[in-house]
Design an enzyme around this catalytic site. Structure first.
Site, mmCIF file in Angstrom:
data_model
loop_
_atom_site.group_PDB
_atom_site.id
_atom_site.type_symbol
_atom_site.label_atom_id
_atom_site.label_comp_id
_atom_site.label_asym_id
_atom_site.label_seq_id
_atom_site.Cartn_x
_atom_site.Cartn_y
_atom_site.Cartn_z
ATOM 1 C CE LYS A 198 -3.774 2.271 2.322
ATOM 2 N NZ LYS A 198 -4.717 2.244 3.440
ATOM 3 N NE ARG A 208 -6.149 9.958 3.211
ATOM 4 C CZ ARG A 208 -4.842 10.093 2.990
ATOM 5 N NH1 ARG A 208 -4.299 11.289 2.963
ATOM 6 N NH2 ARG A 208 -4.083 9.029 2.824
ATOM 7 N NE ARG A 219 -3.843 7.496 5.550
ATOM 8 C CZ ARG A 219 -4.612 7.995 6.520
ATOM 9 N NH1 ARG A 219 -4.110 8.178 7.727
ATOM 10 N NH2 ARG A 219 -5.868 8.315 6.280
ATOM 11 C CD GLU A 235 5.403 -3.994 4.055
ATOM 12 O OE1 GLU A 235 4.708 -4.855 4.634
ATOM 13 O OE2 GLU A 235 5.786 -2.954 4.611
ATOM 14 C CE LYS A 250 -6.223 1.482 -0.661
ATOM 15 N NZ LYS A 250 -6.786 1.447 0.643
ATOM 16 C CB SER A 276 -11.238 7.311 -3.836
ATOM 17 O OG SER A 276 -10.000 7.730 -3.287
ATOM 18 C CE1 TYR A 315 -15.015 3.182 -3.107
ATOM 19 C CE2 TYR A 315 -13.073 3.493 -4.491
ATOM 20 C CZ TYR A 315 -13.653 3.397 -3.237
ATOM 21 O OH TYR A 315 -12.858 3.494 -2.125
HETATM 22 C C1 PBG Z 1 -7.370 3.148 5.246
HETATM 23 C C2 PBG Z 1 -7.775 3.069 3.811
HETATM 24 C C3 PBG Z 1 -7.660 4.082 2.854
HETATM 25 C C4 PBG Z 1 -8.198 3.568 1.672
HETATM 26 C C5 PBG Z 1 -8.633 2.279 1.945
HETATM 27 N N1 PBG Z 1 -8.338 1.980 3.274
HETATM 28 C C6 PBG Z 1 -7.194 5.472 2.979
HETATM 29 C C7 PBG Z 1 -5.783 5.787 3.185
HETATM 30 O O1 PBG Z 1 -4.938 4.918 3.362
HETATM 31 O O2 PBG Z 1 -5.485 6.971 3.201
HETATM 32 C C8 PBG Z 1 -8.281 4.299 0.375
HETATM 33 C C9 PBG Z 1 -9.244 3.750 -0.624
HETATM 34 C C10 PBG Z 1 -9.535 4.676 -1.753
HETATM 35 O O3 PBG Z 1 -8.880 5.715 -1.924
HETATM 36 O O4 PBG Z 1 -10.445 4.347 -2.507
HETATM 37 N N2 PBG Z 1 -8.430 2.762 6.102
#
Ligand code: PBG
Length: 328
Positions: A198, A208, A219, A235, A250, A276, A315
């Site tokens: 990730k 967000r 992060r 990982e 991801k 997203s 989505y």
């Molecule tokens: C963390 C989480 C995130 C997403 C899925 N799980 C946000 C992040 O890490 O900032 C993002 C998914 C997306 O952008 O569609 N709980």
């Protein structure tokens, strides 16, 4: 008499029928997973401005949408909860009566074993500071204290009936600690879909908004550097060794090379999350008339599949299932 060129790849492209016959990669509705948001206290679904077509569900609308998703033939649902109140420790994520756990129970009651119910094991939707973990006195995200919270959270979600737990916080050891906690609680059949890879991505922006994140900063001390690939393979090996049943990469589209490398590295099923920002980019361009929306949707999904992901979180899952049925 031979004519030049002897070899004509275009022969296999001359009609829709022959193109369909030789198509190398095909996405099936059963391999698509729909991420869904449920917000505590809503009586009506509420649109998410940066994700046109996606909503924060009320408990009631979530049940209905989950049933529709199962009817559309998709493979699973990934649930995210948005609490009314956030606090320093993200206690709403662990509380059995917290919105996510309640929603898992609702969805399992509605669709039962008709689909795979997955849930996000992460504190960021529940913390007032928006980080994925607990904050140490020195202001850093405390890995080991967070692990204890994830263990409790995962057991609460499995108690609520989730089939697959999705730890997404990128704490070291999260898969191992969750596996042990689930087993100790008698949930040996609850699986782990590990967000093994990730990246700290700008493309999470619209999410967000979807979870009303209050995060200041970023992060980057726990999510990965987009420049790295070997780090990802490390990982995934760790997560598989700790007991991951499936691994996920991801975001999706900007990281197709990573998906391909992960596919080569492990034997467990590989999923990719089309996040997203990937969704919003296509929607925004299509709304401006700059691209053909439906073709772009299928092209992105096919690309992620071609790279090696067997399962895709998107989505567009329900709509794509319909488009795929029309096409094949
Ligand atoms: C963390 C989480 C995130 C997403 C899925 N799980 C946000 C992040 O890490 O900032 C993002 C998914 C997306 O952008 O569609 N709980």
């Amino acid at each position: 008499m031979s004519s030049f060129p002897d070899v004509r790849p275009r022969r296999l492209r001359r009609s829709a029928a022959i193109r369909r016959l030789v198509e190398e990669n095909r996405v099936a509705p059963a391999e698509l997973v729909l991420p869904m948001f449920v917000k505590e206290g809503l009586t009506e679904p509420r649109p998410i401005a940066s994700m046109p077509g996606v909503v924060q569900h009320s408990r009631e609308s979530l049940r209905k949408a989950a049933a529709e998703a199962v009817h559309a033939g998709i493979g699973g649902i990934m649930l995210f909860g948005v609490p009314e109140r956030k606090d320093e420790t993200g206690s709403g994520g662990i509380d059995p009566d917290g919105i996510l756990n309640v929603a898992i129970r609702d969805v399992v009651a509605e669709v039962g074993d008709g689909t795979v119910v997955m849930s996000d094991v992460c504190l960021d939707e529940f913390t007032s500071h928006g980080h994925c973990g607990l904050i140490a006195p020195d202001g850093t995200v405390d890995n080991d204290a967070t692990l204890a919270a994830y263990a409790e959270m995962a057991v609460a979600q499995a108690d609520a009936g989730a089939h697959l737990l999705g730890p997404s916080g990128m704490m070291d050891g999260q898969v191992g600690v969750i596996r042990r906690a689930l087993d100790a609680a008698g949930h040996t059949d609850a699986g782990i879909l590990a967000y093994a890879v990730k990246y700290a991505s700008a493309f999470y922006g619209p999410f967000r908004e979807a979870v009303e994140s209050t995060l200041q900063g970023d992060r980057r001390t726990y999510q990965q550097d987009p420049a790295n690939l070997r780090d990802s393979l490390r990982e995934v090996r760790l997560d598989v060794a700790e007991g991951a049943d499936l691994v996920m990469v991801k975001p999706g589209l900007p990281y197709l090379d990573v998906i391909a490398a992960v596919r080569d590295e492990v034997d467990v099923p590989v999923a990719a999350y089309q996040i997203s920002g990937e969704y919003s980019m296509v929607e925004a361009a299509a709304a401006n008339g700059w691209i053909d929306r439906e073709r772009a949707i299928l092209e992105t999904l096919t690309s992620i599949r071609r790279a090696g992901a067997q399962i895709i979180l998107t989505y567009w899952a329900v709509e794509a299932a319909r488009l795929l049925r029309e096409r094949y």
